[in-house]
Every structure is written in C-alpha cells, then in structure tokens.
Design a protein around this motif. Sequence first.
Motif, mmCIF file in Angstrom:
data_model
loop_
_atom_site.group_PDB
_atom_site.id
_atom_site.type_symbol
_atom_site.label_atom_id
_atom_site.label_comp_id
_atom_site.label_asym_id
_atom_site.label_seq_id
_atom_site.Cartn_x
_atom_site.Cartn_y
_atom_site.Cartn_z
ATOM 1 N N SER A 1 12.825 56.485 61.318
ATOM 2 C CA SER A 1 13.852 56.162 60.625
ATOM 3 C C SER A 1 14.733 56.163 59.671
ATOM 4 O O SER A 1 16.101 55.796 59.728
ATOM 5 C CB SER A 1 13.012 54.802 60.815
ATOM 6 O OG SER A 1 12.151 54.604 60.097
ATOM 7 N N ASN B 1 17.587 58.507 59.477
ATOM 8 C CA ASN B 1 18.465 58.130 60.488
ATOM 9 C C ASN B 1 19.205 56.549 59.698
ATOM 10 O O ASN B 1 20.626 56.840 59.220
ATOM 11 C CB ASN B 1 18.303 57.661 61.778
ATOM 12 C CG ASN B 1 17.924 58.167 62.437
ATOM 13 O OD1 ASN B 1 18.301 59.661 62.904
ATOM 14 N ND2 ASN B 1 16.196 58.248 63.877
ATOM 15 N N GLU B 2 18.902 56.672 59.071
ATOM 16 C CA GLU B 2 19.222 55.214 57.901
ATOM 17 C C GLU B 2 20.336 56.211 57.246
ATOM 18 O O GLU B 2 21.333 56.011 56.912
ATOM 19 C CB GLU B 2 18.319 54.527 57.206
ATOM 20 C CG GLU B 2 18.745 53.651 56.260
ATOM 21 C CD GLU B 2 17.329 52.826 56.004
ATOM 22 O OE1 GLU B 2 17.882 53.140 54.867
ATOM 23 O OE2 GLU B 2 16.642 52.240 56.397
ATOM 24 N N ASN C 1 23.796 58.110 58.580
ATOM 25 C CA ASN C 1 24.497 56.853 59.212
ATOM 26 C C ASN C 1 25.340 56.117 58.494
ATOM 27 O O ASN C 1 26.023 55.300 58.260
ATOM 28 C CB ASN C 1 23.587 56.188 60.501
ATOM 29 C CG ASN C 1 23.160 56.711 61.590
ATOM 30 O OD1 ASN C 1 24.225 57.100 61.668
ATOM 31 N ND2 ASN C 1 22.209 56.359 62.000
ATOM 32 N N GLN D 1 16.449 67.693 67.620
ATOM 33 C CA GLN D 1 17.144 66.933 67.914
ATOM 34 C C GLN D 1 18.511 67.628 67.245
ATOM 35 O O GLN D 1 19.672 67.738 68.296
ATOM 36 C CB GLN D 1 17.982 65.511 66.978
ATOM 37 C CG GLN D 1 18.744 64.736 67.363
ATOM 38 C CD GLN D 1 17.907 63.652 66.784
ATOM 39 O OE1 GLN D 1 16.818 62.708 66.250
ATOM 40 N NE2 GLN D 1 18.714 62.822 66.634
ATOM 41 N N GLY E 1 26.683 58.912 60.488
ATOM 42 C CA GLY E 1 26.549 59.442 62.179
ATOM 43 C C GLY E 1 27.123 60.339 62.053
ATOM 44 O O GLY E 1 26.492 61.110 63.578
#
Length: 98
Positions: A2, A5-6, A9, A60, A75
């Motif tokens: 997470s 991703n933070e 993005n 991914q 992102g």
Amino acid sequence: MSKFNELINGDQPVLVDFHATWCAPCHTMAPILEALKTEIGSKARIIKVDIDKNQAAARQYNVRGVPTFILFKNGKQLWRQSGAIPKQMLEQAINQAL
C-alpha cells in the motif's frame, strides 16, 4: 504494497528500481542511483523493490529481467527500461516527467 501504491500514485515522479540481490548489473547500478538521488534531491523519489521479496509487484508490472526501471507519476507508467543504463538516461526520463 500500500505504501508503494501511495508513492506511485502521487504527483511526484517515482523511479522504481526492480532489482535482486543476486543480480550483478543491479550492483553496478547501485552507486549510479545513489548519485542520481543526490542530484535530483526532492524533485523525484527513487525506490528499490527486491523482486524476490516482492513477487506480487514484479508480476503486476511484468518485470521479466533485473534491473528494470519504471518511472511513475500519478499512477501512470511514463517510462520503462531494463538492464544497466547510464545515469544520463535515468536523469532524462525523470526531467521529462517533472
């Protein structure tokens, strides 16, 4: 994951170095990335992701070889390159994303 991703993005460019401890070209790139980090300062972030410890992230982003560099901003994947590359190439990619 997470936190990763933070970071990718955010509106600050993030250069992700997908690497492995057993990878000789990755070791070659380490001092180059450190020098680049010093030069760019707070304009962009450089983070390292060990593909053996973060297999989900490697899958991914379809990382097939190391090192693989991916530049993210908001992102979106703006640039991608695999293999040991000159610092100028990394710098140019980051500057285009600013």
